[in-house]
Design a protein around this motif. Structure first.
Motif, mmCIF file in Angstrom:
data_model
loop_
_atom_site.group_PDB
_atom_site.id
_atom_site.type_symbol
_atom_site.label_atom_id
_atom_site.label_comp_id
_atom_site.label_asym_id
_atom_site.label_seq_id
_atom_site.Cartn_x
_atom_site.Cartn_y
_atom_site.Cartn_z
ATOM 1 N N GLY A 22 49.238 25.618 49.911
ATOM 2 C CA GLY A 22 48.315 25.024 48.948
ATOM 3 C C GLY A 22 47.004 24.576 49.579
ATOM 4 N N VAL A 23 47.009 24.383 50.910
ATOM 5 C CA VAL A 23 45.837 23.775 51.559
ATOM 6 C C VAL A 23 44.619 24.724 51.504
ATOM 7 N N ILE A 24 44.761 25.899 52.102
ATOM 8 C CA ILE A 24 43.605 26.818 52.166
ATOM 9 C C ILE A 24 43.230 27.356 50.772
ATOM 10 N N PRO A 25 44.195 27.707 49.918
ATOM 11 C CA PRO A 25 43.800 28.112 48.561
ATOM 12 C C PRO A 25 43.019 27.009 47.840
ATOM 13 N N GLY A 26 43.467 25.753 48.002
ATOM 14 C CA GLY A 26 42.770 24.649 47.341
ATOM 15 C C GLY A 26 41.348 24.507 47.855
ATOM 16 N N ILE A 27 41.190 24.573 49.170
ATOM 17 C CA ILE A 27 39.852 24.414 49.776
ATOM 18 C C ILE A 27 38.951 25.592 49.376
ATOM 19 N N THR A 28 39.466 26.815 49.458
ATOM 20 C CA THR A 28 38.597 27.971 49.142
ATOM 21 C C THR A 28 38.256 28.007 47.647
ATOM 22 N N PHE A 29 39.202 27.549 46.814
ATOM 23 C CA PHE A 29 38.920 27.488 45.363
ATOM 24 C C PHE A 29 37.780 26.496 45.104
ATOM 25 N N LEU A 30 37.826 25.396 45.835
ATOM 26 C CA LEU A 30 36.770 24.380 45.716
ATOM 27 C C LEU A 30 35.434 24.954 46.194
ATOM 28 N N LEU A 31 35.463 25.627 47.353
ATOM 29 C CA LEU A 31 34.220 26.182 47.921
ATOM 30 C C LEU A 31 33.611 27.240 46.992
ATOM 31 N N ASN A 80 42.696 17.816 45.016
ATOM 32 C CA ASN A 80 44.138 17.528 44.889
ATOM 33 C C ASN A 80 44.783 18.473 43.885
ATOM 34 N N ALA A 81 44.109 18.634 42.733
ATOM 35 C CA ALA A 81 44.670 19.481 41.663
ATOM 36 C C ALA A 81 44.821 20.919 42.143
ATOM 37 N N TYR A 82 43.806 21.446 42.821
ATOM 38 C CA TYR A 82 43.843 22.848 43.260
ATOM 39 C C TYR A 82 44.963 23.067 44.284
ATOM 40 N N CYS A 83 45.054 22.147 45.254
ATOM 41 C CA CYS A 83 46.081 22.311 46.301
ATOM 42 C C CYS A 83 47.474 22.191 45.707
ATOM 43 N N MET A 84 47.643 21.213 44.823
ATOM 44 C CA MET A 84 48.981 21.011 44.258
ATOM 45 C C MET A 84 49.345 22.135 43.293
ATOM 46 N N ALA A 85 48.335 22.708 42.643
ATOM 47 C CA ALA A 85 48.604 23.823 41.713
ATOM 48 C C ALA A 85 49.241 24.985 42.478
ATOM 49 N N GLY A 98 50.159 20.554 59.301
ATOM 50 C CA GLY A 98 49.214 20.273 60.395
ATOM 51 C C GLY A 98 48.404 21.517 60.735
ATOM 52 N N SER A 99 49.081 22.656 60.837
ATOM 53 C CA SER A 99 48.376 23.899 61.161
ATOM 54 C C SER A 99 47.428 24.290 60.026
ATOM 55 N N ALA A 100 47.927 24.196 58.792
ATOM 56 C CA ALA A 100 47.086 24.576 57.638
ATOM 57 C C ALA A 100 45.834 23.704 57.589
ATOM 58 N N SER A 101 46.011 22.419 57.872
ATOM 59 C CA SER A 101 44.886 21.487 57.828
ATOM 60 C C SER A 101 43.861 21.836 58.915
ATOM 61 N N ALA A 102 44.363 22.171 60.113
ATOM 62 C CA ALA A 102 43.450 22.535 61.212
ATOM 63 C C ALA A 102 42.709 23.834 60.885
ATOM 64 N N MET A 103 43.431 24.782 60.303
ATOM 65 C CA MET A 103 42.794 26.054 59.924
ATOM 66 C C MET A 103 41.711 25.811 58.866
ATOM 67 N N ALA A 104 42.033 24.941 57.894
ATOM 68 C CA ALA A 104 41.069 24.658 56.819
ATOM 69 C C ALA A 104 39.855 23.902 57.370
ATOM 70 N N LYS A 163 42.550 15.694 54.609
ATOM 71 C CA LYS A 163 42.382 15.421 56.047
ATOM 72 C C LYS A 163 41.506 16.496 56.686
ATOM 73 N N ALA A 164 41.667 17.733 56.237
ATOM 74 C CA ALA A 164 40.850 18.825 56.779
ATOM 75 C C ALA A 164 39.375 18.550 56.489
ATOM 76 N N TYR A 165 39.115 18.103 55.280
ATOM 77 C CA TYR A 165 37.717 17.836 54.901
ATOM 78 C C TYR A 165 37.140 16.718 55.768
ATOM 79 N N ASN A 166 37.949 15.697 55.977
ATOM 80 C CA ASN A 166 37.456 14.578 56.779
ATOM 81 C C ASN A 166 37.307 14.980 58.248
ATOM 82 N N ALA A 167 38.221 15.824 58.730
ATOM 83 C CA ALA A 167 38.124 16.295 60.124
ATOM 84 C C ALA A 167 36.817 17.066 60.304
ATOM 85 N N TYR A 168 36.462 17.865 59.304
ATOM 86 C CA TYR A 168 35.191 18.612 59.363
ATOM 87 C C TYR A 168 34.001 17.641 59.378
ATOM 88 N N LEU A 169 34.073 16.593 58.544
ATOM 89 C CA LEU A 169 32.969 15.617 58.512
ATOM 90 C C LEU A 169 32.866 14.875 59.841
#
Ligand code: SF4
Length: 458
Positions: free
Chosen positions: A295-304, A269-274, A347-353, A405-411
């Motif tokens: 914020g979606v993909i930067p947050g996810i890639t920062f986490l990864l 949450n912090a990374y995406c909102m940052a 929606g698109s960002a989440s699907a891409m992530a 949501k992207a993380y859960n979609a992947y799971l």
């Protein structure tokens, strides 16, 4: 029969530029810059005494352009500034002082313009796209040069009369316009998603494999700089809502509860909102695929990178998977909030992530597809109703929600047999397109309904 193949470059999808909106800031800046170039190249007006330039904004650009900085973007483009290289501090200073007039050079003329040259049109204008800009150069009060542009989302622009699909005539190595065609290539050629995307990008952009990876590294670095800055910037965001930045608070909370089960989500949450708060502040971000969803993909890639310690190559390949899904949505539906509501952006960002997460985890293409499909499915019909026309509420939190949501979609996609999946990515994109068409205009970046009416600005 194969539809017009996708000819978009990865670097048109992931573009560096100032926030807060790709369609309302980056697109208009590019349109103004293009108008400037064309006016200066026109021999017909070379000998004329150009005395004025007027810019007319329509549709969503008129409705929420003020909050999105469209007027500043237009001035910046006419000054010859480009999104990727403009200085965010100089950009946010534009039009602050109403007395200042900015010099625009057309041939031998220097025309001085300010906010009065930009008209936020109230009346509707029937054109091919809701985000329309018309630029006019005047001599002796007559229009002597005119161009009309559409800001079609994600910072992409289309000039009147130009077919966006054929703007780039380079042929990809492995043409595709749907996920099915994409998968067929992989199967027939026995190649990976990475190999296909690189082969196409080399022909479309003319870059070498090494240059493509270098550019992806630069994009990731810009994304992560935005996250790092946002984790430490405190205070109020610009605009009349007086919204307080929250990412630094979440980050402190995540660090102090690092061993608790939910800390992973608080970090994300912090990374995406940052990154998203940096976008709202008008600082440098990367469209992914838009600025509102930056914020979606930067947050996810920062986490990864920082929690899962994924290496450079894995993240590059994840970005290619994300780009493939972004291309399919842009080509067959839209990534524009003004056309699709927020399902087109978050929606698109989440699907891409989601596709990125699955691909980085080494999952097969069917799981990558499934992850993207699930993420879109659960954003269908999501409205765009930003309060005060600022890319802040609901946009900033929405980036965090889109990532979760992207993380859960992947799971979800990673469990069970993908052959049991009933909905394909191609079909959900079709549904997305139809839903966007059916949605009332009030919920497509006009701030005329929904949340935009539920809170008074203070
Ligand atoms: S609500 Fe969504 S689509 Fe609308 S401006 Fe915010 S992020 Fe963009």
């Amino acid at each position: 029969m194969l539809k017009e193949p996708i000819r978009t470059s990865i670097f048109d999808l992931f573009k560096i530029g100032p926030g807060p909106s790709s369609s309302h800031t980056i697109g208009p800046m590019k349109a103004a810059f293009d108008f400037l170039q064309r006016a200066n190249a026109s021999s017909e007006i070379k000998q004329l005494d150009i005395e004025n330039i007027m810019i007319h904004l329509y549709g969503s650009l008129s409705a929420t352009g003020k909050g999105h900085g469209t007027d500043r973007a237009v001035i910046a483009g006419l000054l010859g500034w480009q999104p990727e290289t403009c200085q965010p501090d100089n950009f946010t200073e534009l039009l602050k002082d109403t007395e200042v007039k900015y010099p625009v050079k057309i041939h031998e003329n220097e025309v001085f313009i300010n906010a009065k040259n930009i008209v936020f049109e109230k009346n509707r204008y029937e054109s091919v796209h809701s985000n329309t800009l018309i630029f006019r150069a005047l001599s002796n009060s007559n229009i002597v040069f005119e161009e009309e542009y559409y800001s079609v989302g994600g910072g992409f622009i289309q000039r009147k009369g130009e077919n966006v699909a054929t703007q780039n005539d380079k042929e990809p190595a492995f043409p595709f316009s749907t996920m099915n065609e994409f998968k067929e290539h992989l199967k027939k050629q026995k190649m990976t998603l990475t190999e296909l995307m690189i082969a196409n990008e080399m022909l479309i952009s003319g870059l070498s494999r090494k240059e493509i990876f270098q550019k992806i590294d630069d994009i990731l670095e810009t994304m992560h700089k935005a996250v790092r800055r946002g984790l430490h910037h405190r205070g109020l965001l610009p605009g009349t809502i007086k919204l307080k930045r929250k990412a630094p608070i979440l980050y402190q909370q995540a660090k102090s509860h690092a061993s608790t089960t939910d800390s992973f989500m608080v970090f994300l949450n912090a990374y995406c909102m940052a990154a998203s708060e940096e976008n709202a502040a008008g600082n440098m971000v990367v469209t992914a695929p838009t600025s509102g969803a930056s914020g979606v993909i930067p947050g996810i890639t920062f986490l990864l990178r920082n929690h899962y310690h994924y290496d450079k190559q894995k993240l590059r390949e994840g970005m290619l998977a994300a780009a493939a899904v972004g291309f399919l949505i842009k080509h067959n539906a839209s990534i524009s909030g003004a056309e699709m509501g927020c399902m087109g952006e978050i929606g698109s960002a989440s699907a891409m992530a989601a596709a990125m997460l699955a691909y980085c985890a080494g999952k097969p293409i069917e799981t990558v597809e499934s992850a993207a499909e699930i993420a879109i499915e659960h954003h269908l019909g999501m409205t765009c109703d930003p309060i005060g026309g600022y890319v802040q509420i609901p946009c900033i939190e929405r980036n965090a929600m889109g990532a979760i949501k992207a993380y859960n979609a992947y799971l979800l996609a990673s469990s069970g047999n993908t052959a049991d999946q009933k909905i394909s990515l191609d079909s959900v994109i079709k549904v997305m397109r139809a839903t966007g068409k059916d949605m009332s205009k009030k919920y497509k970046e006009t701030s005329q309904a929904g949340l935009a009416l539920s809170a008074t600005e203070c």
